[in-house]
Structure formats: structure tokens, C-alpha cells
Design an enzyme around this catalytic site. Structure first.
Site, PDB file in Angstrom:
ATOM      1  N   HIS A 190       0.811  -1.222   0.000  1.00 47.90           N
ATOM      2  CA  HIS A 190       0.000   0.000   0.000  1.00 47.90           C
ATOM      3  C   HIS A 190       0.844   1.272   0.000  1.00 47.90           C
ATOM      4  O   HIS A 190       0.496   2.244  -0.659  1.00 47.90           O
ATOM      5  CB  HIS A 190      -0.966   0.011   1.187  1.00 47.90           C
ATOM      6  CG  HIS A 190      -2.010  -1.050   1.097  1.00 47.90           C
ATOM      7  ND1 HIS A 190      -2.862  -1.162   0.031  1.00 47.90           N
ATOM      8  CD2 HIS A 190      -2.317  -2.075   1.930  1.00 47.90           C
ATOM      9  CE1 HIS A 190      -3.660  -2.198   0.212  1.00 47.90           C
ATOM     10  NE2 HIS A 190      -3.341  -2.774   1.361  1.00 47.90           N
ATOM     11  N   HIS A 209      10.967  43.161   0.638  1.00 50.78           N
ATOM     12  CA  HIS A 209      10.998  41.681   0.693  1.00 50.78           C
ATOM     13  C   HIS A 209      11.723  41.141  -0.516  1.00 50.78           C
ATOM     14  O   HIS A 209      11.103  40.651  -1.453  1.00 50.78           O
ATOM     15  CB  HIS A 209       9.559  41.164   0.721  1.00 50.78           C
ATOM     16  CG  HIS A 209       9.432  39.747   1.183  1.00 50.78           C
ATOM     17  ND1 HIS A 209       9.591  38.663   0.356  1.00 50.78           N
ATOM     18  CD2 HIS A 209       9.158  39.223   2.401  1.00 50.78           C
ATOM     19  CE1 HIS A 209       9.405  37.539   1.027  1.00 50.78           C
ATOM     20  NE2 HIS A 209       9.133  37.844   2.264  1.00 50.78           N
TER      21      HIS A 209
HETATM   22 ZN   LIG Z   1      -6.080  -6.187  -0.062  1.00 54.19          ZN
END
Ligand SMILES: [Zn+2]
Length: 440
Positions: free
Chosen positions: A265, A345
Site C-alpha cells: 500500500h 521583501h
Molecule cells: Zn487487499
């Protein structure tokens, strides 16, 4: 390319009930049709206001053992199997409604979800499908040995190698992913776990709904399950299932050949993120270089009729275009050395302040909201900015393309927009802004 492919949704609502893996409680799931360009959203029917979560990689929260997405404090766990089934069966737009924080685990495969999708039916819609064409090789590699390589191809193919501890149960399989092939070859493959990984979870009672009815357990050389293996190489098939589900978080269909070695995953999600970044980069490239006035956008006069901001605080020169039913737009800001903020800046080193880029995003998002609400009698107040990142400095002479996309629009009171600024084909800043509307 022959005929353009269209987006699809479900023909009607269908559902089934079962047990949730982590809590062991009963949960029922329903899949509902949704309009074109809606994508897949999960709906938590059990919570107040029934919040929804977009199945998008930006909402990814956890990748340990299963894929968890969330928005704010709302989560849905173990979404990969239902997402794989929807994506592979050709469903682009759907609402997945559940009365718990995860879908019923079923038999640990994607078969119950395929069955429910087939009962609901799949029907074509009018909008064209979004594809991600792999143009050049992309790859991600993890410390755990996962290697994912995506190569150009005119179909979506996966060639996957799975290998367990000490290379036990090494399996290889290569196939094109189509609804027919997925249903027959991939969907029935069940989740498998290694005993040494689940033992501590069982001790802590973290997988109350886990049993040999919804997972295959590998202990040493032994394979334990209620039902015998459905395929000799069931494990690599389940790996392919998980990859399809995790890559569905990109929200588009891939035309490419994925070579996946020991996918998981975490690596799958990393590849999905890389694809999402590449989509953003390409959408930046798609912006025309010469931008005519009055071509579906707004010029500075029209902008000032809508926004109350004036010099030196008007941070958008032009709106180039509105897209996709008015939920997206691109603004343009030419940054010159004459900007007042460059004086301080920084002297001798002019860099555009990041907060001014956020202000530019807010102004473009407001223009989008007013266009959608068709009123200028209200004034939008900026409430929050989340996930703000400044990636690259912006210098005098840069042309900044400010992209805004409305992600939530509740009545006319609250709205959320995802924004990013692009200079020279690179994202320089991004953020998610929230607004509320009050009468002027
Ligand atoms: Zn799975």
C-alpha cells in the site's frame, strides 16, 4: 483512438451487509449512482451530517495493512477493495455509503463488491473519461523492496511479482485489466496475511472481525483458510487487486503498463501521488501562452466589479477561463519589479512573499465562488488555509498561473477550494482554502 470513452456510473442503488474487519461490528454498504465528474466519494451514514470523503490521493491518511482516507477528523478504512472493484468494473462516479468506518470485509476479496456493482448495473454518462497516458517511464522504489515502474502502453496492464519473507510464495502474473478479466481472475483473490504479522494484532484485539473466513493465513510453509486456495497463485492476484484499488485514488484511468515488484500500500500510494503530481504539471503545461481578452474569462475591469480589492492588494490581473461547469478556473498574475512588496521583501533580493500567493489564490477562488453563486451582494471571508506549501520562490518577471478548484460548496455559506500557483511549468505554492459568505 477510435470512439471517445465516456464516464460511467451505477444504474441504480444496490447494497449488502457484513462484518467490519477491525471492529467486528455489522456494517451495511450501499453504492449509489452519481453525476459525471463527481468521482467516487464515501459517505458516513452513521455520523451527524453524513459527511463525505473524496476517494482522492490527497485524502490518504494511512497505508499500514490497509488504505485509509479521511477529511478533517472523519476517516474510512480499508477502502482499496471496493475502489478496485469500482475502477476495474468501469465505474467512474459513485457514492459509497456506509454506516461504519469501513466496508464489510466480505470474504477478503473484491468479489462481494463486484457482485453489488453488477446488481446495480453500470451505465454510460455524457462526459468523456479522464485518462492518464503514461508518456515516459515513471518509477517509485521503497526501502521495503517494493519497485513500481510504469511504462507507456495503450492499455492498462499489470505485471506483478509477489514474494513473501525469504522469498517464500514467490509468484508472478501479467495481464491486462478489463472488467471481464478483473471479475474472473482478480476479484476473487482473497487477502492473505503472514501469521507473524497478525499475531500481535490479534493479541491487542485490533482485528476483531478477522477470521479464516475473510483471510488466508500463511504460517511457515502452511496455508490456513476455511476454503482452499481459489488460485494456485492467489497471493499475486490479490496484490494486483490492491494496486488497482490504490491507483484508483488518482481519479483517472491509466493507459500504461505497470511492472510491480513486491507492491504494497505504501509504494502504491507513492506512485498514485507521483501520477497526481504529473497531472498537475501537465495541466499547467496545457495553459495557453498567449491569452486573449474576453475569451470566456474576466479582464481586470470585470474583476474589479466583483472583488473589492484594489492596488496594491489586487493579486489577479485576469481570469483566463472557467472550466468543468464553473468549478475550476485559472487566473493570471504578472509579477513585476514594481510590486510594492519587493521594496522590503527583500532589498537586493526580491522574492514574492508566500502569503501574497495565498492571497492571490483566495482572490481567484472568490471569483470562482461569485461566478457560481451568481451574486456580488455577499462578501467572502477567508476562514482557513490548510496544507499550504511554498515549493519554489517567485521572482520579478514571473507569470503566475493561479489554479483554483472548488471541492466543497455547502449551500452558499461555506466553501472550500484547492488552489495552486504555477510558474514556468512548476508548482510554486499550493493550499486548501475555506471561505464563509456574509451579506455586505
Ligand atoms: Zn487487499
Amino acid at each position: 483512438m477510435a470512439t471517445p470513452e465516456f464516464q460511467h456510473t451505477l444504474g441504480k442503488t444496490a447494497g449488502f451487509s457484513g462484518t467490519s474487519l477491525h471492529t467486528g461490528e455489522k456494517v451495511s454498504l450501499k453504492v449509489h449512482p452519481a453525476p459525471a465528474d463527481h468521482g467516487v466519494k464515501f459517505k458516513r451514514k452513521d455520523l451527524q451530517d453524513e459527511p463525505t470523503i473524496d476517494a482522492k490521493i490527497d485524502n490518504l491518511k494511512m497505508v499500514e495493512r490497509a488504505t485509509t482516507i479521511g477529511e478533517g477528523s472523519v476517516r474510512v478504512h480499508t477502502v482499496e477493495h471496493v475502489l478496485a472493484a469500482l475502477s476495474a468494473m468501469g465505474v467512474d462516479n459513485a457514492v459509497v455509503e456506509m454506516d461504519a468506518n469501513e466496508p464489510p470485509i466480505g470474504d477478503g476479496s473484491a468479489r462481494p463488491y463486484v457482485d453489488v456493482i453488477k446488481r446495480a448495473g453500470v451505465t454510460a454518462q455524457e462526459a468523456p473519461r479522464r485518462f492518464f497516458d503514461v508518456r515516459e517511464p515513471m518509477h517509485v522504489e521503497s526501502k521495503t523492496g517494493a519497485l513500481l515502474v510504469l511504462l507507456p502502453d495503450d492499455k492498462f496492464r499489470i505485471s506483478c511479482t509477489q514474494a513473501g519473507p525469504n522469498n517464500r510464495f514467490t509468484q508472478y502474473l501479467s495481464m491486462e485489466i478489463t472488467p471481464t478479466i478483473f471479475e474472473r481472475e482478480i476479484a476473487p483473490a482473497r487477502t492473505f496475511v503472514y501469521y507473524e504479522d497478525v499475531e500481535p494484532l490479534m493479541e491487542k484485539n485490533l482485528i476483531k472481525g478477522g477470521s479464516l473466513e475473510n483471510a488466508v493465513v500463511v504460517r511457515g510453509e502452511a496455508v490456513l483458510s476455511k476454503e482452499p486456495l481459489r488460485f494456485e497463485d492467489e497471493f499475486v492476484r490479490h496484490k494486483i487487486l490492491d494496486v488497482v484499488g490504490d491507483l484508483a485514488l488518482t481519479g483517472c484511468r491509466i493507459r500504461g503498463h505497470l511492472i510491480a515488484v513486491k507492491p504494497g500500500h505504501a509504494a502504491n500510494a507513492e506512485l498514485a501521488r507521483a501520477l497526481a503530481r504529473e497531472q498537475v504539471r501537465r495541466s499547467a503545461l496545457a495553459v495557453p501562452r498567449s491569452i486573449p481578452r474576453g475569451d470566456g474569462g474576466l479582464d481586470s475591469e470585470q474583476i474589479m466589479q466583483i472583488l473589492p480589492h484594489r492596488y496594491p492588494f489586487l493579486m489577479v490581473d485576469r481570469i483566463i477561463s472557467f472550466e468543468e461547469g464553473g468549478t475550476k478556473c485559472i487566473g493570471l498574475k504578472t509579477v513585476t519589479i514594481n510590486e510594492p512588496f519587493f521594496q522590503g521583501h527583500f532589498p537586493g533580493h526580491p522574492v514574492m512573499p508566500g502569503v501574497m500567493q495565498v492571497e492571490a489564490m483566495a482572490q481567484v477562488a472568490s471569483l470562482l465562488l461569485f461566478k457560481l453563486a451568481k451574486t456580488t451582494s455577499k462578501i467572502g471571508y477567508f476562514m482557513s488555509a490548510d496544507d499550504v506549501k511554498f515549493r519554489k520562490p517567485v521572482f520579478p518577471g514571473d507569470t503566475m498561473f493561479i489554479h483554483a478548484e472548488l471541492t466543497k460548496h455547502r449551500g452558499e455559506r461555506l466553501a472550500k477550494a484547492k488552489c495552486h500557483c504555477v510558474v514556468n511549468d512548476a508548482v510554486v505554492s499550493e493550499g486548501e482554502l475555506m471561505f464563509t459568505f456574509l451579506d455586505k
